[in-house]
Motif scaffolding. Structure first.
Motif, mmCIF file in Angstrom:
data_model
loop_
_atom_site.group_PDB
_atom_site.id
_atom_site.type_symbol
_atom_site.label_atom_id
_atom_site.label_comp_id
_atom_site.label_asym_id
_atom_site.label_seq_id
_atom_site.Cartn_x
_atom_site.Cartn_y
_atom_site.Cartn_z
ATOM 1 N N ARG A 44 0.826 -1.215 0.000
ATOM 2 C CA ARG A 44 0.000 0.000 0.000
ATOM 3 C C ARG A 44 0.857 1.261 0.000
ATOM 4 N N LYS A 45 2.038 1.166 0.575
ATOM 5 C CA LYS A 45 2.936 2.322 0.631
ATOM 6 C C LYS A 45 3.737 2.508 -0.647
ATOM 7 N N GLY A 46 3.512 1.636 -1.634
ATOM 8 C CA GLY A 46 4.169 1.811 -2.925
ATOM 9 C C GLY A 46 5.295 0.855 -3.232
ATOM 10 N N VAL A 47 5.592 -0.079 -2.309
ATOM 11 C CA VAL A 47 6.613 -1.090 -2.592
ATOM 12 C C VAL A 47 6.079 -2.048 -3.648
ATOM 13 N N GLN A 48 6.881 -2.338 -4.649
ATOM 14 C CA GLN A 48 6.491 -3.287 -5.693
ATOM 15 C C GLN A 48 6.700 -4.701 -5.153
ATOM 16 N N VAL A 49 5.596 -5.390 -4.829
ATOM 17 C CA VAL A 49 5.672 -6.718 -4.219
ATOM 18 C C VAL A 49 5.307 -7.778 -5.261
ATOM 19 N N THR A 50 6.224 -8.713 -5.485
ATOM 20 C CA THR A 50 6.008 -9.812 -6.434
ATOM 21 C C THR A 50 6.041 -11.133 -5.675
ATOM 22 N N TYR A 51 4.993 -11.921 -5.852
ATOM 23 C CA TYR A 51 4.854 -13.208 -5.159
ATOM 24 C C TYR A 51 5.073 -14.322 -6.171
ATOM 25 N N VAL A 52 6.184 -15.052 -6.023
ATOM 26 C CA VAL A 52 6.503 -16.207 -6.864
ATOM 27 C C VAL A 52 6.235 -17.460 -6.028
ATOM 28 N N PRO A 53 5.122 -18.171 -6.247
ATOM 29 C CA PRO A 53 4.760 -19.304 -5.380
ATOM 30 C C PRO A 53 5.755 -20.458 -5.460
ATOM 31 N N GLY A 54 5.734 -21.296 -4.417
ATOM 32 C CA GLY A 54 6.560 -22.492 -4.375
ATOM 33 C C GLY A 54 5.709 -23.741 -4.320
ATOM 34 N N ASN A 55 6.276 -24.842 -3.859
ATOM 35 C CA ASN A 55 5.525 -26.092 -3.831
ATOM 36 C C ASN A 55 4.550 -26.164 -2.655
ATOM 37 N N HIS A 56 4.878 -25.511 -1.530
ATOM 38 C CA HIS A 56 3.968 -25.553 -0.388
ATOM 39 C C HIS A 56 2.801 -24.588 -0.532
ATOM 40 N N ASP A 57 2.931 -23.608 -1.414
ATOM 41 C CA ASP A 57 1.815 -22.699 -1.718
ATOM 42 C C ASP A 57 1.503 -22.716 -3.213
ATOM 43 N N ASP A 58 1.600 -23.932 -3.794
ATOM 44 C CA ASP A 58 1.454 -24.063 -5.250
ATOM 45 C C ASP A 58 0.063 -23.695 -5.758
ATOM 46 N N ARG A 59 -0.962 -23.736 -4.890
ATOM 47 C CA ARG A 59 -2.302 -23.348 -5.332
ATOM 48 C C ARG A 59 -2.337 -21.887 -5.798
ATOM 49 N N VAL A 60 -1.422 -21.089 -5.279
ATOM 50 C CA VAL A 60 -1.375 -19.675 -5.655
ATOM 51 C C VAL A 60 -0.977 -19.525 -7.130
ATOM 52 N N ARG A 61 -0.329 -20.548 -7.689
ATOM 53 C CA ARG A 61 0.067 -20.477 -9.098
ATOM 54 C C ARG A 61 -1.133 -20.391 -10.035
ATOM 55 N N ASP A 62 -2.305 -20.777 -9.544
ATOM 56 C CA ASP A 62 -3.515 -20.645 -10.363
ATOM 57 C C ASP A 62 -3.891 -19.182 -10.585
ATOM 58 N N PHE A 63 -3.257 -18.269 -9.851
ATOM 59 C CA PHE A 63 -3.606 -16.855 -9.916
ATOM 60 C C PHE A 63 -2.479 -15.998 -10.487
ATOM 61 N N CYS A 64 -1.589 -16.617 -11.265
ATOM 62 C CA CYS A 64 -0.494 -15.860 -11.861
ATOM 63 C C CYS A 64 -1.053 -14.712 -12.719
ATOM 64 N N GLY A 65 -0.494 -13.533 -12.548
ATOM 65 C CA GLY A 65 -0.956 -12.357 -13.262
ATOM 66 C C GLY A 65 -2.001 -11.568 -12.505
ATOM 67 N N VAL A 66 -2.514 -12.128 -11.418
ATOM 68 C CA VAL A 66 -3.555 -11.466 -10.623
ATOM 69 C C VAL A 66 -2.904 -10.621 -9.534
ATOM 70 N N HIS A 67 -3.519 -9.483 -9.217
ATOM 71 C CA HIS A 67 -3.049 -8.611 -8.145
ATOM 72 C C HIS A 67 -3.931 -8.809 -6.914
ATOM 73 N N PHE A 68 -3.276 -8.989 -5.749
ATOM 74 C CA PHE A 68 -3.995 -9.083 -4.481
ATOM 75 C C PHE A 68 -3.497 -7.969 -3.570
ATOM 76 N N GLY A 69 -4.312 -6.939 -3.389
ATOM 77 C CA GLY A 69 -3.927 -5.856 -2.490
ATOM 78 C C GLY A 69 -2.595 -5.227 -2.821
ATOM 79 N N GLY A 70 -2.292 -5.133 -4.119
ATOM 80 C CA GLY A 70 -1.022 -4.551 -4.533
ATOM 81 C C GLY A 70 0.087 -5.560 -4.719
ATOM 82 N N VAL A 71 -0.178 -6.836 -4.420
ATOM 83 C CA VAL A 71 0.807 -7.904 -4.612
ATOM 84 C C VAL A 71 0.495 -8.625 -5.911
ATOM 85 N N VAL A 72 1.472 -8.707 -6.803
ATOM 86 C CA VAL A 72 1.258 -9.391 -8.077
ATOM 87 C C VAL A 72 1.844 -10.795 -8.002
ATOM 88 N N VAL A 73 1.099 -11.781 -8.482
ATOM 89 C CA VAL A 73 1.538 -13.175 -8.473
ATOM 90 C C VAL A 73 2.155 -13.513 -9.830
#
Length: 271
Positions: A75-104
């Motif tokens: 929210r303060k303007g930091v560019q946050v990029t989330y690259v999922p791993g194997n323990h959070d692999d379900r997040v890979r279904d949302f690649c390209g989606v922004h969550f509260g300023g976080v891009v997957v």
């Protein structure tokens, strides 16, 4: 050491936090986040442990605080990029989606201030056990969590005695021949992928072993984890990369008595 003040970085890389597990060192991570500012933050996989959460819910306030701190950075303007791993692999279904300023993103290319290009990937795709023997990966994860439980009990005792954090599990890992062989094969595999992509290096996580070295002309960098080594990779304003061992920089007794800093003036680290 005393309060280090706010440290200013161009980029910060964190992986293998494993929120939702008892082995997660959330308090140390919160302390690190409170003492740093950055322009870019990369979450390099296994941030939330979906494997563990399938078998039982564990989510103390400190884990929620970590999520809130990261969202506040976005929210303060930091560019946050989330690259999922194997323990959070379900997040890979949302690649390209922004969550509260976080891009997957499945992976990313990061360019340092001095012009070097790095592939940013969690690394599980280069782990043959995870890819081809998932049942064995789950069995290994169960055994690993048992080891981390011993690690937590050990450090609870050390903390009461006034000693600093020490990773029992990492100590064992460095003395097991098969583990060292696996790590070497993993490092070679991710370095080869970086070469195939035509970049200068790779930044990854997954194996919980912070490392920075040259592999046949490719810069291999692993940012470690926040259950064993409690490390982060930071990029200074000139492009220099450094692995911070936060557990060694900060003593438990300091964390116990130090309030969250406020109103500190950002200061660059001395080279």
């Amino acid at each position: 050491m005393g309060d280090p003040g706010i440290r200013r970085y161009r980029s910060v890389f964190l992986s293998d936090i494993h929120l939702g597990t008892r082995g997660c060192q959330a308090e140390l991570l919160l302390d690190f986040i409170r003492h740093m500012e950055c322009d870019q933050l990369y979450l390099v996989g296994d941030i939330v442990d979906g494997w563990k959460m399938k078998s039982g819910w564990y989510w103390p306030q400190a884990h929620n605080d970590v999520v809130q701190k990261i969202l506040r950075l976005a929210r303060k303007g930091v560019q946050v990029t989330y690259v999922p791993g194997n323990h959070d692999d379900r997040v890979r279904d949302f690649c390209g989606v922004h969550f509260g300023g976080v891009v997957v993103a499945r992976d990313a290319i990061h360019e340092t201030a001095d012009g070097r290009r790095f592939l940013v990937t969690h690394g599980d795709e280069f782990d043959g056990v995870v890819q081809h023997a998932r049942w064995l990966a789950f069995l290994g994860d169960w055994s690993y969590r048992a080891l981390l439980a011993a690690n937590t009990l050990t450090n609870r005792l050390r903390r009461r005695l006034g000693f600093g954090y020490w990773s029992f599990s990492a100590f064992l890992k460095t003395r097991v021949k098969n583990a060292l062989h696996f790590i070497e094969n993993f490092e070679q595999a991710v370095a080869e992928e970086a070469r195939r992509r035509g970049v200068d290096g790779v930044i990854c996580g997954h194996i919980h072993k912070a490392e920075m070295r040259d592999i046949d002309g490719i810069a291999y960098v692993n940012d470690g984890d926040w259950v064993e080594s409690c490390t982060a990779l930071v990029e200074h304003m000139d492009g220099r990369l450094e692995i911070l061992e936060w557990a060694k920089l900060r003593h438990w007794s300091v964390l116990d008595r130090a309030p969250a800093p406020s109103g500190n003036v950002p200061q660059p680290l001395a080279a």
